[in-house]
Scaffold this active site. Structure first.
Site, PDB file in Angstrom:
ATOM      1  N   CYS A   1     -15.421 -72.126 -31.674  1.00  0.00           N
ATOM      2  CA  CYS A   1     -14.534 -71.421 -30.743  1.00  0.00           C
ATOM      3  C   CYS A   1     -13.161 -72.091 -30.671  1.00  0.00           C
ATOM      4  O   CYS A   1     -13.039 -73.233 -30.215  1.00  0.00           O
ATOM      5  CB  CYS A   1     -15.207 -71.404 -29.372  1.00  0.00           C
ATOM      6  SG  CYS A   1     -14.156 -70.905 -28.005  1.00  0.00           S
TER       7      CYS A   1
ATOM      8  N   CYS B   1     -11.984 -73.072 -27.175  1.00  0.00           N
ATOM      9  CA  CYS B   1     -12.801 -74.210 -26.719  1.00  0.00           C
ATOM     10  C   CYS B   1     -12.224 -75.519 -27.263  1.00  0.00           C
ATOM     11  O   CYS B   1     -12.184 -76.533 -26.556  1.00  0.00           O
ATOM     12  CB  CYS B   1     -14.249 -74.062 -27.176  1.00  0.00           C
ATOM     13  SG  CYS B   1     -15.065 -72.586 -26.545  1.00  0.00           S
TER      14      CYS B   1
END
Length: 105
Positions: A30, A33
């Site tokens: 991600c 993230c």
């Protein structure tokens, strides 16, 4: 360095914690993230000894992710006394998180 939460240790480390816990639900693949990772690590250092700050990989801990209905990552849960007291979804500035943490002290 932030703590590592898993399905196996979540109950003990987060739910039974005697302090505020910030849990970062993330995945290695991600992009957003990865943007939040240094911020989470900084918060872990900044608030060491006063709150717990850790990460939970949604791919490795699907039971906990499902229990808290995490559909989008990064999702940040603030948990106090075993209850979710606030949620932030997406990338946010460190200052926003510091302000939120201080509001629960």
């Amino acid at each position: 360095m932030s703590l590592k939460f898993t399905d196996e240790n979540f109950e003990q480390e987060v739910i039974k914690a005697d302090t505020l816990v910030l849990v970062d639900f993330y995945a290695d693949w991600c992009g957003p993230c990865k943007m939040m990772a240094p911020v989470i690590d900084e918060l872990s250092s900044d608030f060491e000894g006063t709150i717990k700050v850790g990460k939970l990989n949604v791919d490795n801990s699907p039971a906990t992710s499902s229990k808290y209905k995490v559909m989008t990552i990064p999702t940040l849960l603030f948990i106090k006394n075993g209850e979710v007291v606030d949620t932030i979804i997406g990338v946010v500035p460190k200052a926003t998180l510091v302000e939120k943490i201080n509001s629960f002290k």
